[in-house]
Design a protein around this motif. Structure first.
Motif, short mmCIF file in Angstrom:
data_model
loop_
_atom_site.label_atom_id
_atom_site.label_comp_id
_atom_site.label_asym_id
_atom_site.label_seq_id
_atom_site.Cartn_x
_atom_site.Cartn_y
_atom_site.Cartn_z
N MET A 36 0.85 -1.18 0.00
CA MET A 36 0.00 0.00 0.00
C MET A 36 0.89 1.22 0.00
SD MET A 36 -3.10 -1.05 0.01
CE MET A 36 -4.02 0.36 0.59
N PRO A 37 0.63 2.20 -0.83
CA PRO A 37 1.51 3.36 -0.92
C PRO A 37 1.44 4.29 0.27
CG PRO A 37 -0.39 3.62 -2.36
CD PRO A 37 -0.45 2.23 -1.80
N ARG A 38 0.71 3.94 1.31
CA ARG A 38 0.73 4.74 2.53
C ARG A 38 1.68 4.09 3.52
NH1 ARG A 38 -5.01 4.44 1.58
NH2 ARG A 38 -5.77 6.38 0.72
N ARG A 39 2.03 4.82 4.56
CA ARG A 39 2.97 4.31 5.56
C ARG A 39 2.20 3.45 6.55
NH1 ARG A 39 7.78 7.01 5.93
NH2 ARG A 39 7.88 6.65 8.17
N VAL A 40 1.91 2.26 6.16
CA VAL A 40 1.18 1.32 7.00
C VAL A 40 1.97 0.03 7.06
CG1 VAL A 40 -1.08 2.30 6.47
CG2 VAL A 40 -0.16 0.49 5.05
N LEU A 41 1.73 -0.72 8.10
CA LEU A 41 2.41 -2.00 8.27
C LEU A 41 1.74 -3.05 7.41
CD1 LEU A 41 4.68 -3.31 9.91
CD2 LEU A 41 2.97 -4.02 11.58
N CYS A 42 2.49 -3.71 6.56
CA CYS A 42 1.94 -4.68 5.61
C CYS A 42 1.95 -6.06 6.25
CB CYS A 42 2.74 -4.68 4.30
SG CYS A 42 2.69 -3.08 3.48
N GLN A 128 8.15 4.37 2.77
CA GLN A 128 7.86 4.30 1.33
C GLN A 128 9.03 4.81 0.50
OE1 GLN A 128 4.39 6.40 0.03
NE2 GLN A 128 4.46 5.57 -2.02
N ASP A 129 9.67 5.91 0.91
CA ASP A 129 10.78 6.44 0.11
C ASP A 129 11.92 5.43 0.02
OD1 ASP A 129 9.37 8.75 -0.29
OD2 ASP A 129 10.36 9.86 1.33
N LEU A 148 12.57 -9.50 -12.89
CA LEU A 148 12.73 -8.47 -11.87
C LEU A 148 12.29 -7.10 -12.38
CD1 LEU A 148 16.14 -9.43 -10.23
CD2 LEU A 148 13.87 -9.59 -9.23
N GLN A 149 12.57 -6.80 -13.64
CA GLN A 149 12.16 -5.52 -14.19
C GLN A 149 10.64 -5.39 -14.16
OE1 GLN A 149 14.19 -2.97 -15.51
NE2 GLN A 149 15.92 -4.10 -14.66
N SER A 150 9.95 -6.43 -14.55
CA SER A 150 8.49 -6.38 -14.59
C SER A 150 7.89 -6.30 -13.19
CB SER A 150 7.95 -7.61 -15.33
OG SER A 150 6.54 -7.58 -15.39
N ALA A 151 8.38 -7.15 -12.28
CA ALA A 151 7.82 -7.18 -10.93
C ALA A 151 8.08 -5.88 -10.19
CB ALA A 151 8.41 -8.37 -10.16
N ALA A 152 9.34 -5.40 -10.25
CA ALA A 152 9.66 -4.14 -9.57
C ALA A 152 8.92 -2.98 -10.22
CB ALA A 152 11.17 -3.91 -9.61
N GLY A 153 8.75 -3.02 -11.53
CA GLY A 153 8.00 -1.97 -12.21
C GLY A 153 6.56 -1.89 -11.74
N ARG A 154 5.92 -3.03 -11.57
CA ARG A 154 4.53 -3.03 -11.08
C ARG A 154 4.45 -2.42 -9.69
NH1 ARG A 154 4.59 -8.27 -13.05
NH2 ARG A 154 4.48 -9.16 -10.96
N MET A 155 5.45 -2.73 -8.84
CA MET A 155 5.42 -2.19 -7.48
C MET A 155 5.69 -0.69 -7.45
SD MET A 155 7.04 -5.17 -5.13
CE MET A 155 8.39 -5.52 -6.22
N LEU A 156 6.55 -0.23 -8.33
CA LEU A 156 6.78 1.21 -8.41
C LEU A 156 5.51 1.94 -8.84
CD1 LEU A 156 10.33 1.41 -10.03
CD2 LEU A 156 9.68 2.22 -7.75
N GLY A 160 3.08 4.79 -6.74
CA GLY A 160 2.91 6.12 -7.27
C GLY A 160 4.03 6.59 -8.17
N ARG A 161 4.98 5.73 -8.49
CA ARG A 161 6.09 6.10 -9.39
C ARG A 161 5.82 5.50 -10.77
NH1 ARG A 161 6.40 7.77 -4.75
NH2 ARG A 161 8.35 8.54 -3.78
N ARG A 162 4.78 6.01 -11.42
CA ARG A 162 4.29 5.40 -12.65
C ARG A 162 5.32 5.45 -13.78
NH1 ARG A 162 -0.42 3.78 -14.87
NH2 ARG A 162 -0.68 4.04 -17.11
N SER A 163 5.99 6.57 -13.96
CA SER A 163 6.93 6.71 -15.05
C SER A 163 8.06 5.69 -14.95
CB SER A 163 7.49 8.13 -15.08
OG SER A 163 8.44 8.27 -16.10
#
Length: 400
Positions: A36-42, A128-129, A148-156, A160-163
């Motif tokens: 979750m892009p908020r500062r919450v415990l996952c 998050q940062d 790794l590129q695909s998985a990390a890209g989805r998480m970015l 909120g780091r769409r680009s």
């Protein structure tokens, strides 16, 4: 305990009982679904990680003998530090686990598992940062790993780091164009954002390079269905059925597209193929469309059989009653149609369409009955009265 996989960029792990596994991308996929892009415990991320890490904590050391080179030594040291980080993680000391993970990265910068674990730990801490920074470092340190590129890209993108995320996912598609899952994942990101045009372009480009990929054809068909482009959806479903002729689901979906295109004869043919392949694949809605297509093609016997089957199975809906009555009228059986509409009017007495159809069936029957009487020749000629002052010749018998 950990060595670089000879055929990929991940970390090959030798489990104590002899099985082999690849960590590369597994934790990343879990994070992609739970971050979750908020500062919450996952908590879900932690639970998923604890399912994987006990196996890793019990790994045995591999001996490379006296021929171990510097890369192997670094891999062993990085694996030892990563093992320590996992043990700290299991004990609940996330800060110590984070320190051990960083030592693993220093020992072996190519160790993908260290970057993955650091991202996981930062997610657990709600940083998050730092989480984003770890993902970016993972992408930069493994530029040749499509997974790794695909998985990390989805998480970015989720963070909120769409680009940055789109660039990584596009790179994955370029690295392994024959692995269409990366193109489908990228198209899914555009589809989630409502950009159907770009999503279709990504899939179409992948299909040019992989014309025999059924999953790709179905993905394109689904996308065109979402856009209401029934013609292109039908083309894609037809390709999917050519690759897998026994798949009743794709036969059914193609028939539905053709029905919406008002190509009723072709729709009926596809529904028929689906019926022969797996009758259970056709829902009540599908069978209603099938019977309607048959009626529009003047295949009244098939339509009657389908509708009677629906009634026997308890699907005696208003729509089924209307189609049954219309089918009877088209078969020149107005009496049967009248009975069907009369029963329907008992259930839906306020329905004006049913009332109109019932009236039409009665009028049709009244037109047919005199015609039927006219073909019967009476045994005796009718007796004609002779009016006063006039003589009328007897009516001659005529053959109908």
């Amino acid at each position: 305990r950990y060595v670089r996989a000879a055929s990929g960029s991940g970390v090959a792990i030798r489990i104590g009982f002899g099985a082999a596994a690849v960590l590369d991308g597994q934790v990343m996929t879990t994070l992609a679904k739970t971050w979750m892009p908020r500062r919450v415990l996952c908590g879900r991320v932690l639970a998923a990680a604890l399912t994987v890490f006990p196996l890793l904590a019990g790994c045995r050391s591999l001996s490379f003998g006296d021929q171990a080179d510097d890369a192997q030594v670094r891999a062993l040291e990085g694996g030892r530090q990563l093992d320590a980080a996992m043990l700290e993680y299991q004990s609940g000391d996330i800060e110590q686990a984070l320190e051990a993970t960083r030592r693993a990265r220093l020992a072996d910068p190519s160790l993908a598992g260290a970057y993955e674990l650091e991202a996981l730990l930062q997610a657990d801490l709600g940083n998050q940062d730092e989480y984003v920074a770890a993902l970016r470092e993972l992408i930069a340190s493994h530029p040749r790993s499509a997974q790794l590129q695909s998985a990390a890209g989805r998480m970015l993108i989720a963070a909120g780091r769409r680009s940055d995320g789109l660039k990584a996912m596009q790179r994955a598609v370029q690295l392994e164009p024959a692995e269409t899952v990366y193109a489908r994942d990228l198209a899914g990101v555009y589809l989630d954002a409502g950009d159907l045009t770009t999503a279709a372009a990504v899939l179409a480009a992948a299909q040019v390079k992989n014309p025999n990929d059924q999953a790709l054809a179905v993905s394109l068909a689904r996308l065109y269905e979402t856009a209401g482009d029934w013609q292109r959806a039908s083309v894609s479903y037809r390709l999917a059925t050519e690759l897998d002729p026994g798949n009743a689901v794709w036969l059914r979906q193609n028939a539905k597209c053709l029905y919406r295109l008002q190509q009723f004869r072709r729709a009926a043919e596809e529904y028929e193929r689906c019926l022969e392949t797996d009758i259970a694949a056709l829902s009540v809605r599908d069978r209603i469309e099938f019977s309607d297509a048959c009626l529009r093609c003047d295949d009244f016997d098939r339509a009657r059989w389908l509708l009677d089957q629906l009634v026997e199975q308890g699907a005696d809906t208003r729509e089924v009653a209307v189609l049954r009555g219309v089918c009877a009228l088209r078969r020149n059986a107005p009496a049967e149609a009248e009975r069907i509409f009369e029963r329907a009017m008992i259930r839906w007495p306020e329905d004006p369409s049913l009332a109109l159809l019932l009236d039409n069936s009665r009028q049709a029957q009244s037109r047919i009955l005199p015609t039927a009487a006219a073909v019967r020749v009476p045994e005796e000629p009718p007796v004609q009265a002779e009016p006063a002052g006039e003589w009328l010749p007897p009516i001659a018998r005529t053959q109908p």
